[in-house]
Design an enzyme around this catalytic site. Structure first.
Site, PDB file in Angstrom:
ATOM      1  N   LYS A  41       1.054  -1.269  -0.047  1.00 44.23           N
ATOM      2  CA  LYS A  41       0.085   0.332  -0.177  1.00 44.23           C
ATOM      3  C   LYS A  41       0.642   1.380  -0.271  1.00 44.23           C
ATOM      4  O   LYS A  41       0.260   2.278  -0.348  1.00 44.23           O
ATOM      5  CB  LYS A  41      -0.848   0.403   0.918  1.00 44.23           C
ATOM      6  CG  LYS A  41      -0.572   0.088   2.545  1.00 44.23           C
ATOM      7  CD  LYS A  41      -0.411   1.315   3.121  1.00 44.23           C
ATOM      8  CE  LYS A  41       1.107   1.500   4.791  1.00 44.23           C
ATOM      9  NZ  LYS A  41       0.124   2.637   4.908  1.00 44.23           N
ATOM     10  N   THR A  49      -3.862   5.707   3.352  1.00 48.31           N
ATOM     11  CA  THR A  49      -2.608   5.758   2.657  1.00 48.31           C
ATOM     12  C   THR A  49      -2.610   6.997   1.014  1.00 48.31           C
ATOM     13  O   THR A  49      -2.089   7.954   1.731  1.00 48.31           O
ATOM     14  CB  THR A  49      -1.590   4.688   2.723  1.00 48.31           C
ATOM     15  OG1 THR A  49      -1.568   4.049   4.201  1.00 48.31           O
ATOM     16  CG2 THR A  49       0.059   5.175   2.720  1.00 48.31           C
TER      17      THR A  49
END
Length: 338
Positions: free
Chosen positions: A189, A246
């Site tokens: 990620k 994120t």
């Protein structure tokens, strides 16, 4: 019986986890810098990494590894992937047998391509290991925002025993037996968040961001399952949840790196001005090596790697993605039954 916890690493997330633990059990935070340790002890603050935040008054700190680890019943490793092994080795002479070790790092070791729990198993074999991961932005948690996380461990019984230690009224922790999937998701990620940040820097809009996140999730699931993860993990907190946070948050270091690259700056300029580690920068080469090893196509991660290490511009990267051949949405995944 109280469980004494030692958190190794006084960065923003290590300090935040130590703050959460201090609500429930005796906790000591190890800081490499004695000035940071003294500040935490004396003022219940860590202005370098968490300016303006107040820490739990019961949290103590030290710069002595022996003092932090020798009497601990649980070790939490809050250091980045590139310093993880060396720091863990420094605990090895002090840690008692069978004490669980939990990683907070969302990265992969360069050279070996190992996940952090695999590093734990090499450095301190025989110790139960795990990872705490999820969509957890340190400043929001310290400000009192609700959040959730996942504790994945090699031993589910131990995970259930430790689960409550991390929980507060506003911080909920779930258990998950899929250690590999949770760790792979956490590392990937960060690379994908750089791509999302590049889209923001280029001013491409929300449609592009949504496409990057969704197709990035597909890449994450393809590589993650190839490395032993369970497909369900990638739709949960450690996968989609952390990816969303994120990719969209202004607090995300990896998204910030990507945004600056999208604005035309070089990676050297961006990294030089940062005070904290953006794990995606270091993980990108490892991710591409793993993708090649497992025969997995990862076009978004490949373009990020090219921008970081091969002189490609963010604009060229996005043009390359748009010019790819036509494929099915489930390309590379197991097809559903009719």
């Amino acid at each position: 019986m109280e469980i004494r916890c030692a958190v190794i690493g006084a960065g923003s997330w290590g300090t935040t986890v130590a703050h959460l633990l201090a609500h429930n059990t005796p906790t000591v935070l190890w800081a490499r810098d004695p000035v940071v340790a003294a500040e935490v002890r004396q003022s219940s603050t860590n202005e370098r990494y968490l300016p303006g935040a107040s820490l739990h008054p019961a949290l103590t700190a030290t710069d002595s590894m022996a003092d932090a680890v020798a009497s601990a019943d649980l070790i939490i490793m809050g250091v980045p992937s590139h310093g993880f092994r060396d720091t863990l080795e420094a605990t090895a002479t002090h840690i008692r047998p069978w004490v669980p070790v939990i990683s907070l790092a969302k990265g992969l070791e360069q050279g070996t391509r190992l996940r952090m729990t695999e590093v734990i198993n090499e450095v301190v074999p025989g110790h139960p290991y795990g990872v705490l991961t999820g969509p957890n932005l340190a400043k929001e948690i310290l400000a009192g925002g609700a959040a959730a996380s996942v504790l994945a461990m090699s031993d589910d019984t131990i995970a259930q025993r430790l689960q409550a230690l991390f929980c507060t009224n506003l911080f909920r922790v779930y258990t998950n037996p899929d250690v590999a999937g949770c760790e792979v998701a956490g590392a990937l990620k960060n690379v994908l968040a750089i791509a999302s940040g590049m889209a923001d820097g280029l001013g491409t809009g929300d449609n592009t961001r949504a496409a990057v996140i969704t197709r990035g999730l597909a890449e994450m699931a393809r590589l993650g399952t190839a490395m032993g993860g369970h497909i369900v993990t990638f739709g949960g907190l450690a996968g989609l949840g952390d990816l969303l946070a994120t990719c969209i948050s202004p607090q995300s270091r990896n998204r910030h790196v990507g945004e600056q690259l999208g604005l035309g700056r070089t990676i050297e300029e961006v990294i030089d001005e940062m005070h904290m580690v953006a794990e995606g920068v270091k993980s990108a080469p490892v991710v591409m090596a793993l993708a090649e090893e497992h025969g997995i196509e990862m076009p978004i991660a490949a373009e990020v790697h090219a921008v970081l290490y091969r002189g490609r511009t963010a604009e060229e990267a996005y043009r390359g993605l748009l010019n790819r051949g036509h494929v099915e949405e489930m390309h590379g995944m197991r097809r559903p039954r009719a």
